[in-house]
Write an enzyme that holds these catalytic residues in place. Sequence first.
Site, PDB file in Angstrom:
ATOM      1  N   GLY A   1       1.293   5.040   3.648  1.00 56.18           N
ATOM      2  CA  GLY A   1       2.584   4.862   2.955  1.00 56.18           C
ATOM      3  C   GLY A   1       3.323   6.181   2.808  1.00 56.18           C
ATOM      4  O   GLY A   1       4.526   6.272   3.049  1.00 56.18           O
TER       5      GLY A   1
ATOM      6  N   ARG B   1      -2.408   6.679  21.761  1.00 59.15           N
ATOM      7  CA  ARG B   1      -3.605   7.491  22.036  1.00 59.15           C
ATOM      8  C   ARG B   1      -3.924   7.477  23.523  1.00 59.15           C
ATOM      9  O   ARG B   1      -4.283   8.508  24.111  1.00 59.15           O
ATOM     10  CB  ARG B   1      -4.795   6.927  21.251  1.00 59.15           C
ATOM     11  CG  ARG B   1      -4.732   7.218  19.774  1.00 59.15           C
ATOM     12  CD  ARG B   1      -5.768   6.410  18.998  1.00 59.15           C
ATOM     13  NE  ARG B   1      -5.842   6.818  17.616  1.00 59.15           N
ATOM     14  CZ  ARG B   1      -6.432   6.114  16.656  1.00 59.15           C
ATOM     15  NH1 ARG B   1      -7.001   4.935  16.940  1.00 59.15           N
ATOM     16  NH2 ARG B   1      -6.460   6.563  15.426  1.00 59.15           N
TER      17      ARG B   1
ATOM     18  N   ARG C   1     -11.630   2.032   6.112  1.00 57.58           N
ATOM     19  CA  ARG C   1     -13.073   2.205   6.299  1.00 57.58           C
ATOM     20  C   ARG C   1     -13.452   3.675   6.079  1.00 57.58           C
ATOM     21  O   ARG C   1     -12.630   4.567   6.216  1.00 57.58           O
ATOM     22  CB  ARG C   1     -13.509   1.739   7.679  1.00 57.58           C
ATOM     23  CG  ARG C   1     -12.998   2.552   8.827  1.00 57.58           C
ATOM     24  CD  ARG C   1     -13.656   2.088  10.127  1.00 57.58           C
ATOM     25  NE  ARG C   1     -12.944   2.618  11.275  1.00 57.58           N
ATOM     26  CZ  ARG C   1     -13.519   2.826  12.446  1.00 57.58           C
ATOM     27  NH1 ARG C   1     -14.786   2.527  12.634  1.00 57.58           N
ATOM     28  NH2 ARG C   1     -12.816   3.295  13.456  1.00 57.58           N
TER      29      ARG C   1
ATOM     30  N   ASP D   1      -3.210   2.706  19.420  1.00 55.81           N
ATOM     31  CA  ASP D   1      -4.117   2.737  20.578  1.00 55.81           C
ATOM     32  C   ASP D   1      -3.327   3.041  21.850  1.00 55.81           C
ATOM     33  O   ASP D   1      -3.765   3.803  22.707  1.00 55.81           O
ATOM     34  CB  ASP D   1      -4.838   1.388  20.692  1.00 55.81           C
ATOM     35  CG  ASP D   1      -5.421   0.985  19.357  1.00 55.81           C
ATOM     36  OD1 ASP D   1      -6.226   1.757  18.823  1.00 55.81           O
ATOM     37  OD2 ASP D   1      -5.021  -0.058  18.812  1.00 55.81           O
TER      38      ASP D   1
ATOM     39  N   GLY E   1      -0.415   4.721  -0.753  1.00 60.70           N
ATOM     40  CA  GLY E   1      -1.573   5.186   0.014  1.00 60.70           C
ATOM     41  C   GLY E   1      -1.190   6.263   1.012  1.00 60.70           C
ATOM     42  O   GLY E   1      -0.041   6.701   1.080  1.00 60.70           O
TER      43      GLY E   1
ATOM     44  N   HIS F   1      -7.732  -4.340  17.915  1.00 61.34           N
ATOM     45  CA  HIS F   1      -7.690  -2.943  17.462  1.00 61.34           C
ATOM     46  C   HIS F   1      -9.086  -2.581  16.958  1.00 61.34           C
ATOM     47  O   HIS F   1      -9.368  -2.619  15.759  1.00 61.34           O
ATOM     48  CB  HIS F   1      -6.635  -2.772  16.364  1.00 61.34           C
ATOM     49  CG  HIS F   1      -6.664  -1.395  15.754  1.00 61.34           C
ATOM     50  ND1 HIS F   1      -6.407  -0.263  16.468  1.00 61.34           N
ATOM     51  CD2 HIS F   1      -6.969  -0.982  14.502  1.00 61.34           C
ATOM     52  CE1 HIS F   1      -6.536   0.793  15.683  1.00 61.34           C
ATOM     53  NE2 HIS F   1      -6.883   0.379  14.487  1.00 61.34           N
TER      54      HIS F   1
ATOM     55  N   GLY G   1       0.839  -1.205   0.000  1.00 58.55           N
ATOM     56  CA  GLY G   1       0.000   0.000   0.000  1.00 58.55           C
ATOM     57  C   GLY G   1       0.863   1.238   0.000  1.00 58.55           C
ATOM     58  O   GLY G   1       0.513   2.278   0.571  1.00 58.55           O
TER      59      GLY G   1
HETATM   60  N1  LIG Z   1      -3.934  -0.694  12.756  1.00 62.26           N
HETATM   61  C1  LIG Z   1      -4.111   0.610  12.825  1.00 62.26           C
HETATM   62  O1  LIG Z   1      -3.932   1.215  13.901  1.00 62.26           O
HETATM   63  C2  LIG Z   1      -4.548   1.414  11.632  1.00 62.26           C
HETATM   64  C3  LIG Z   1      -4.877   0.795  10.454  1.00 62.26           C
HETATM   65  N2  LIG Z   1      -5.285   1.506   9.359  1.00 62.26           N
HETATM   66  C4  LIG Z   1      -5.597   0.760   8.141  1.00 62.26           C
HETATM   67  O2  LIG Z   1      -4.506   0.830   7.246  1.00 62.26           O
HETATM   68  C5  LIG Z   1      -4.955   0.545   5.916  1.00 62.26           C
HETATM   69  C6  LIG Z   1      -4.391   1.529   4.922  1.00 62.26           C
HETATM   70  O3  LIG Z   1      -4.872   2.820   5.193  1.00 62.26           O
HETATM   71  P1  LIG Z   1      -4.555   4.071   4.225  1.00 62.26           P
HETATM   72  O4  LIG Z   1      -3.118   4.124   3.867  1.00 62.26           O
HETATM   73  O5  LIG Z   1      -5.203   5.225   4.853  1.00 62.26           O
HETATM   74  O6  LIG Z   1      -5.409   3.664   2.946  1.00 62.26           O
HETATM   75  P2  LIG Z   1      -5.258   4.201   1.437  1.00 62.26           P
HETATM   76  O7  LIG Z   1      -6.499   3.787   0.715  1.00 62.26           O
HETATM   77  O8  LIG Z   1      -4.835   5.621   1.408  1.00 62.26           O
HETATM   78  O9  LIG Z   1      -4.036   3.348   0.897  1.00 62.26           O
HETATM   79  C7  LIG Z   1      -4.103   1.968   0.786  1.00 62.26           C
HETATM   80  C8  LIG Z   1      -3.228   1.606  -0.393  1.00 62.26           C
HETATM   81  O10 LIG Z   1      -3.136   0.186  -0.410  1.00 62.26           O
HETATM   82  C9  LIG Z   1      -3.162  -0.218  -1.753  1.00 62.26           C
HETATM   83  N3  LIG Z   1      -3.564  -1.620  -1.789  1.00 62.26           N
HETATM   84  C10 LIG Z   1      -4.799  -2.142  -1.705  1.00 62.26           C
HETATM   85  N4  LIG Z   1      -4.748  -3.467  -1.827  1.00 62.26           N
HETATM   86  C11 LIG Z   1      -3.455  -3.798  -1.945  1.00 62.26           C
HETATM   87  C12 LIG Z   1      -2.765  -5.018  -2.117  1.00 62.26           C
HETATM   88  N5  LIG Z   1      -3.429  -6.178  -2.189  1.00 62.26           N
HETATM   89  N6  LIG Z   1      -1.427  -4.987  -2.207  1.00 62.26           N
HETATM   90  C13 LIG Z   1      -0.764  -3.824  -2.158  1.00 62.26           C
HETATM   91  N7  LIG Z   1      -1.348  -2.637  -2.019  1.00 62.26           N
HETATM   92  C14 LIG Z   1      -2.681  -2.627  -1.903  1.00 62.26           C
HETATM   93  C15 LIG Z   1      -4.137   0.736  -2.431  1.00 62.26           C
HETATM   94  O11 LIG Z   1      -3.935   0.791  -3.828  1.00 62.26           O
HETATM   95  C16 LIG Z   1      -3.809   2.045  -1.742  1.00 62.26           C
HETATM   96  O12 LIG Z   1      -2.831   2.781  -2.442  1.00 62.26           O
HETATM   97  C17 LIG Z   1      -6.483   0.540   6.003  1.00 62.26           C
HETATM   98  O13 LIG Z   1      -6.928  -0.799   6.121  1.00 62.26           O
HETATM   99  C18 LIG Z   1      -6.743   1.265   7.308  1.00 62.26           C
HETATM  100  O14 LIG Z   1      -7.987   0.932   7.866  1.00 62.26           O
HETATM  101  C19 LIG Z   1      -5.350   2.872   9.396  1.00 62.26           C
HETATM  102  C20 LIG Z   1      -5.011   3.545  10.546  1.00 62.26           C
HETATM  103  C21 LIG Z   1      -4.610   2.860  11.757  1.00 62.26           C
HETATM  104  O1  LIG Z   2     -10.301   3.839  12.463  1.00 62.09           O
HETATM  105  C1  LIG Z   2      -9.883   3.460  11.353  1.00 62.09           C
HETATM  106  O2  LIG Z   2     -10.562   2.928  10.476  1.00 62.09           O
HETATM  107  C2  LIG Z   2      -8.417   3.626  11.118  1.00 62.09           C
HETATM  108  C3  LIG Z   2      -7.789   3.081  12.325  1.00 62.09           C
HETATM  109  O3  LIG Z   2      -7.677   1.888  12.486  1.00 62.09           O
HETATM  110  C4  LIG Z   2      -7.522   4.000  13.424  1.00 62.09           C
HETATM  111  O4  LIG Z   2      -7.424   5.212  13.225  1.00 62.09           O
HETATM  112  O5  LIG Z   2      -7.396   3.496  14.542  1.00 62.09           O
END
Ligand SMILES: NC(=O)C1=CN([C@@H]2O[C@H](COP(=O)(O)OP(=O)(O)OC[C@H]3O[C@@H](n4cnc5c(N)ncnc54)[C@H](O)[C@@H]3O)[C@@H](O)[C@H]2O)C=CC1
Ligand SMILES: O=C([O-])CC(=O)C(=O)O
Length: 328
Positions: free
Chosen positions: A18, A165, A95, A162, A15, A190, A12
């Site tokens: 990234g 935060r 989401r 988390d 994204g 999470h 990703g």
């Molecule tokens: N664990 C945590 O605390 C957190 C998790 N997240 C999660 O992180 C993930 C990414 O978030 P963002 O960067 O904001 O999303 P984004 O939509 O901006 O970027 C995601 C990128 O992943 C790429 N992608 C999708 N499927 C893929 C695959 N199979 N292989 C490689 N690349 C792929 C997309 O083309 C996109 O460029 C989401 O699932 C989000 O919910 C976000 C914030 C906190």
């Molecule tokens: O809430 C979301 O979907 C993204 C995330 O995991 C976070 O900010 O903790």
Amino acid sequence: MSKKPVRVAVTGAAGQIGYALLFRIASGEMLGKDQPVILQLLEIPDEKAQNALKGVIMELEDCAFPLLAGIEAHSDPMTAFKDTDYALLVGARPRGPGMERADLLAANAQIFTAQGKALNAVASRNVKVLVVGNPANTNAYIAMKSAPDLPAKNFTAMLRLDHNRAASQLAAKGGFKVGDIKKLTVWGNHSPTMYADYRFATVDGKSVKDAINDQAWNKDVFLPTVGKRGAAIIAARGLSSAASAANAAIDHMRDWALGSKGEWVTMGVPSNGEYGIPAGIVFGFPVTTENGEYKIVEGLAIDAFSQECIDKTLAELQGEQDGVKHLL
Ligand SMILES: NC(=O)C1=CN([C@@H]2O[C@H](COP(=O)(O)OP(=O)(O)OC[C@H]3O[C@@H](n4cnc5c(N)ncnc54)[C@H](O)[C@@H]3O)[C@@H](O)[C@H]2O)C=CC1
Ligand SMILES: O=C([O-])CC(=O)C(=O)O
């Protein structure tokens, strides 16, 4: 003598997370200011995504990071994960407003099956995997189960956001410096069911719980605020958290690789049965890290309220796990 470069795969990569992550890895904030890195970046095989990735790579080049020993762009996990020492699995659908992270399960589960298989086939046998893409715990579980030849302990999920935060909310409430808060942890998933637990936390050796002394605030303000912070950011920004998520990913990997110097940090890791969590469930635990290994902090007393919170987040994770059984 300078160190040999290590390989860091990031999915990703074009994204939002990234974009907030790669520059910090390349500048040495994750693995140390003396550790050269080769970035192996994965995006979907789609023209727009691959073009965006090209642009990010151009910007990485333009930073002239002395530690950046190579950059590769990939559209297939089988090449992106080749010999990789670290894998940050960020790429997944985020989401939007009104969704829970579990709603992403169906959309994202296949990604982590395929990527687990690819890691199993081509990554370093010592690869350290961090799953950021949501639902992070269950995606880490899926990747781990799809990689039977790699040690299960190498698969982790991100609960550090988390944890950070929770630290920040406590600092504001108690008038503490955030960096002075020790022995904080977040148990479980999470998701809003996570249990941020400051019963053992200290500042300058003194109990944070005693200083705050407000169980109603804990239950009615602190836990919901930390648990729903991701949704609050989506409501405010229209997009899910990115810079703070990237920051937490850096913290998680840095501490795992370089050690936490005796301090507790929170990692989502496969249970070995600690605290009654069934083996294999990827659960947020307090850990200490040393020499590239994490160790769950054991022997903590769990009172009735905490047990109730832990049971709730465990039940949710077991439900998610049941929902993906057919894929594994
Ligand atoms: N664990 C945590 O605390 C957190 C998790 N997240 C999660 O992180 C993930 C990414 O978030 P963002 O960067 O904001 O999303 P984004 O939509 O901006 O970027 C995601 C990128 O992943 C790429 N992608 C999708 N499927 C893929 C695959 N199979 N292989 C490689 N690349 C792929 C997309 O083309 C996109 O460029 C989401 O699932 C989000 O919910 C976000 C914030 C906190
Ligand atoms: O809430 C979301 O979907 C993204 C995330 O995991 C976070 O900010 O903790």
